[in-house]
Design a protein around this motif. Structure first.
Motif, PDB file in Angstrom:
ATOM      1  N   ALA A 102     -11.186 -27.924  16.582  1.00  0.00           N
ATOM      2  CA  ALA A 102     -11.138 -27.258  17.880  1.00  0.00           C
ATOM      3  C   ALA A 102      -9.798 -27.469  18.555  1.00  0.00           C
ATOM      4  O   ALA A 102      -9.212 -26.542  19.132  1.00  0.00           O
ATOM      5  N   TYR A 103      -9.291 -28.700  18.481  1.00  0.00           N
ATOM      6  CA  TYR A 103      -7.994 -29.011  19.086  1.00  0.00           C
ATOM      7  C   TYR A 103      -6.893 -28.161  18.454  1.00  0.00           C
ATOM      8  O   TYR A 103      -6.014 -27.624  19.139  1.00  0.00           O
ATOM      9  N   GLY A 104      -6.939 -28.023  17.111  1.00  0.00           N
ATOM     10  CA  GLY A 104      -5.936 -27.219  16.421  1.00  0.00           C
ATOM     11  C   GLY A 104      -5.996 -25.751  16.826  1.00  0.00           C
ATOM     12  O   GLY A 104      -4.964 -25.105  17.003  1.00  0.00           O
ATOM     13  N   ILE A 105      -7.234 -25.215  16.981  1.00  0.00           N
ATOM     14  CA  ILE A 105      -7.381 -23.813  17.381  1.00  0.00           C
ATOM     15  C   ILE A 105      -6.783 -23.579  18.760  1.00  0.00           C
ATOM     16  O   ILE A 105      -6.047 -22.610  18.993  1.00  0.00           O
ATOM     17  N   ILE A 106      -7.089 -24.463  19.706  1.00  0.00           N
ATOM     18  CA  ILE A 106      -6.572 -24.308  21.075  1.00  0.00           C
ATOM     19  C   ILE A 106      -5.054 -24.440  21.073  1.00  0.00           C
ATOM     20  O   ILE A 106      -4.349 -23.717  21.796  1.00  0.00           O
ATOM     21  N   THR A 107      -4.505 -25.355  20.268  1.00  0.00           N
ATOM     22  CA  THR A 107      -3.050 -25.526  20.190  1.00  0.00           C
ATOM     23  C   THR A 107      -2.394 -24.254  19.681  1.00  0.00           C
ATOM     24  O   THR A 107      -1.346 -23.826  20.186  1.00  0.00           O
ATOM     25  N   ARG A 108      -3.006 -23.610  18.653  1.00  0.00           N
ATOM     26  CA  ARG A 108      -2.448 -22.356  18.137  1.00  0.00           C
ATOM     27  C   ARG A 108      -2.562 -21.228  19.162  1.00  0.00           C
ATOM     28  O   ARG A 108      -1.876 -20.221  19.048  1.00  0.00           O
ATOM     29  N   HIS A 109      -3.410 -21.363  20.147  1.00  0.00           N
ATOM     30  CA  HIS A 109      -3.495 -20.382  21.242  1.00  0.00           C
ATOM     31  C   HIS A 109      -2.547 -20.741  22.392  1.00  0.00           C
ATOM     32  O   HIS A 109      -2.689 -20.234  23.504  1.00  0.00           O
ATOM     33  N   ASN A 110      -1.591 -21.652  22.092  1.00  0.00           N
ATOM     34  CA  ASN A 110      -0.627 -22.107  23.109  1.00  0.00           C
ATOM     35  C   ASN A 110      -1.335 -22.772  24.298  1.00  0.00           C
ATOM     36  O   ASN A 110      -0.867 -22.697  25.434  1.00  0.00           O
ATOM     37  N   GLY A 111      -2.480 -23.365  24.018  1.00  0.00           N
ATOM     38  CA  GLY A 111      -3.250 -23.989  25.086  1.00  0.00           C
ATOM     39  C   GLY A 111      -3.286 -25.494  24.960  1.00  0.00           C
ATOM     40  O   GLY A 111      -2.667 -26.101  24.075  1.00  0.00           O
ATOM     41  N   ARG A 112      -4.026 -26.095  25.904  1.00  0.00           N
ATOM     42  CA  ARG A 112      -4.168 -27.547  25.924  1.00  0.00           C
ATOM     43  C   ARG A 112      -5.650 -27.884  26.036  1.00  0.00           C
ATOM     44  O   ARG A 112      -6.410 -27.181  26.715  1.00  0.00           O
TER      45      ARG A 112
END
Length: 685
Positions: A645-655
């Motif tokens: 989940a953390y990786g997916i959010i990071t790829r969405h330029n998110g935190r």
């Protein structure tokens, strides 16, 4: 209703446009506008409920008056019947009555009969022998010798009781009692109950009568006969006129009589004070059959608003029963409904006039009051312009001790503080300590994020290599052990150990599968995504599972949440993972709160998922996004869900971050940038 209307208009116009409009008008205009809105809404609400209360009060008072009038009418009707009963009892107990009956002395009987007629007004009076056969009738031409023992009151008197009741006499019985009564009883029937109805050929010939009977005793105490008499109610207006005199005399509305008093034989009008256009009494009309049926079945007074002839009345109907207790007619009183409607409208008109005058008076007073408020504020604005230009030596003169005076005093203190601060700034200079500290914290956060990303990337590569190396041997172990398992008999002692080998091998296979998924995280397709819809779809997939039965889900979604750019499926995977972890942390009992809103300062869409579970210890917070880290029992999780989940959010330029307190719950916060298309649209507005 008015509040909803205002809210709807406000939404249509738009919050920003309203704010811009308020910013363009003066403070005094804003204050007056607030007064107008508050007073307008208050006036509408007050008028609405005032109309309801006024209507209810006036109609309730009218209904109470009609009920009181019905009691008056019932009293007059009962007293009339009692007076006949009393007269019959006095006549039957007269000293000469038994002798006159025994001797057939008609002269003496006539004398006694006229004495009775002097006591009470009656339409017929008769004397029977002890078998109920008529021996004497008061009026000339009346028949003699007929049997009246079937008349209930006469039958009761033959048994030794004095009785009185309302009964139905046929035309033949009326003619026998008094040759003119059958003509008085005859009423032409109308098809419907309107004043202009055509008269049908049918006519009522029987009559409703008040009749009383009392036994006549001989000197030896034996029954000699019965004395009975009474009044015919058909076309007899004495009772209705007496009630009208007591209840409604002098009460008119637009030259119309307010009150109506009527008698009904069944549902047929036989006596009333209502007059037609030619001043004749209205009889022969029918009331609604449903009204009579209701009164007959319940045998109780009935209150309702009914139509009588061409007018509507606030009515009360009293059942009239015969000696056997059967409902044979009705006593009715009513008041014109339009008279009370006019009264209600007049009251409401006065109320509205006073309200409108009060409204404009308050607006005028508000205007005067706002002048006294805004004038000192205008002077204060001039001073602020001087201060803005650098003149810190000007002091406002305090003219009052109210809030404006306190504001002026605070303003002077502010100017003094500004002067002091300017001196301090000139002496010590601007300090950057706070800014440096803030920037340092931001850099530290960015460094932690970078380290987490690097760690995940390294672990991803390592996981991919390990997964490829382990996957093939695991497949062989699983196939071979399964084949051996098939060959072993059920009683073999090694079968249980082999089943455990297969179970653990399949667990290893699942871990390898998670490793591959973690190492092969893809960018996914990019599209405009509504986060609220993704959350709703995620809940729809899982909230019907058994573990959600005792979970209370609360949604605090911002309705106009902007779109983000991302992969719908991957975001749904993230939300599902976090929500399932929250439900498991609450042990399937608690509150799950989903919140979305826009952070306009940083142009971010913020998603918060909060549970009331056991919480995460502080020493474990920094490790929850690490691969293979889990607090669950062995075999219940791989520890890759949050890392993915953390990786997916990071790829969405998110935190993605987490806050937790042991024993109270945990909040996962996800922040994803708003789509550039939305930002451009906001800037154009």
């Amino acid at each position: 209703m008015s509040a909803r209307l205002f809210a709807s208009i406000y939404q249509k116009v738009g919050e920003k446009k309203v704010h811009r409009f308020l910013q363009t008008i003066t403070l005094r205009s804003r204050i007056i506008l607030v007064y107008v809105i508050i007073l307008g809404l208050g006036g509408l609400i007050t008028s609405f409920f005032g109309a309801i209360i006024t209507n209810k009060t006036i109609m309730s008072q009218a209904e109470m008056k009609v009920l009181h009038d019905l009691r008056t009418a019932n009293m007059v009707y009962t007293e009339k019947l009692k007076s006949i009963k009393k007269a019959m009892k006095i006549g039957a107990s007269a000293n000469m009555m038994a002798d006159a009956l025994k001797n057939g002395d008609k002269t003496e009987l006539n004398k006694i009969a006229h004495q009775i007629a002097g006591i009470v007004d009656i339409d017929f009076l008769s004397v029977t022998d002890s078998n109920g056969r008529v021996k004497y009738r008061m009026y000339a031409g009346a028949a003699i010798g007929d049997d009246v023992a079937n008349v209930s009151t006469v039958n009761s008197a033959l048994k030794g009781n004095t009785a009185a009741a309302t009964e139905i006499f046929s035309a033949e019985m009326l003619h026998n009692e008094n040759p003119v009564l059958d003509k008085q009883a005859r009423i032409l029937l109308k098809d419907e109950i309107t004043e202009n109805d055509s008269v049908s050929a049918a006519a009522l010939t029987s009559g409703m009568v008040l009749v009383a009977a009392s036994p006549i005793y001989a000197d030896d105490g034996s029954l000699s006969g019965v004395l009975y008499g009474g009044n015919l109610l058909n076309n007899d207006f004495s009772i209705v006129d007496q009630v009208w005199e007591l209840a409604y005399k002098g009460e008119k509305f637009n030259d119309e009589e307010i009150g109506a008093v009527t008698l009904f034989y069944g549902d047929l009008l036989i006596s009333s004070n209502i007059k037609s256009a030619d001043s004749a009494r209205v009889v022969g009309a029918r009331i609604s059959p449903e009204i009579f049926h209701t009164v007959r079945e319940k045998k109780m007074p009935l209150a309702l608003h009914s139509k009588l002839l061409s007018e509507r009345y606030i009515s009360e109907f009293q059942p009239i029963c015969n000696f056997s207790g059967e409902v044979i007619g009705m006593l009715h009183v009513g008041a014109l409904e339009k008279a009370y409607v006019s009264m209600r409208n007049a009251v409401m008109g006065t109320f509205m006039t006073v309200a409108v005058i009060g409204f404009f008076l308050i607006i005028f007073i508000s205007y005067l009051i706002t002048r006294t408020i805004t004038r000192p504020l205008s002077e204060m604005v001039d001073v602020t312009n001087r201060v803005a230009a650098g003149d810190l030596d000007y002091v406002i003169k305090i003219k009052s001790k109210d809030e404006i005076g306190q504001l002026a005093y605070s303003f002077n203190r502010m100017i003094a503080s500004l002067k002091k601060m300017r001196r301090e700034l000139e002496e010590w200079g601007n300090t950057l300590e706070q800014k440096v500290k803030h920037r340092t914290e931001e850099l530290a956060a960015m460094q932690r994020t970078l380290m987490q990303s690097q760690r995940l990337a390294s672990l991803g590569k390592l996981a991919a290599g390990i997964a490829h190396e382990i996957n093939n041997p695991l497949g062989g172990i699983l196939v071979l052990s399964s084949l051996v398992m098939e060959d072993l008999p059920d009683s073999d002692p090694h079968r249980e150990n082999l089943e455990e080998v297969i179970k653990q091998t399949m667990r290893c296979r699942d871990i390898v599968k998670g490793l591959l998924q973690f190492s092969r995280q893809e960018q996914g397709k990019t599209e405009y995504v509504n986060v609220n819809e993704v959350l709703n779809n995620t809940l729809a997939l899982i909230e019907k599972q058994a573990l959600f039965h005792n979970i209370k889900v609360k949604k605090n979604f911002q309705e106009d949440l902007p779109f983000i750019l991302g992969d719908n499926s991957q975001l749904q995977q993230v939300f599902m993972n976090v929500i399932l972890n929250a439900v498991q942390a609450m042990e399937e009992v608690g509150d799950l709160t989903l919140t979305t809103f826009r952070d306009k300062k940083d142009d971010l869409v913020v998603i918060e998922i909060t549970d009331t579970g056991c919480g995460i210890p502080e020493d474990l917070i920094d490790r929850i996004f690490d691969p293979f880290f889990t607090t669950k029992e062995v075999g219940e999780g791989t520890g890759l869900g949050l890392a993915i989940a953390y990786g997916i959010i990071t790829r969405h330029n998110g935190r993605m971050s987490v806050k937790s307190k042991v024993g109270e719950g945990t909040t996962f916060t996800i922040k994803i940038p708003v789509a550039e298309k939305v930002k451009v649209a906001d800037e154009n507005e």
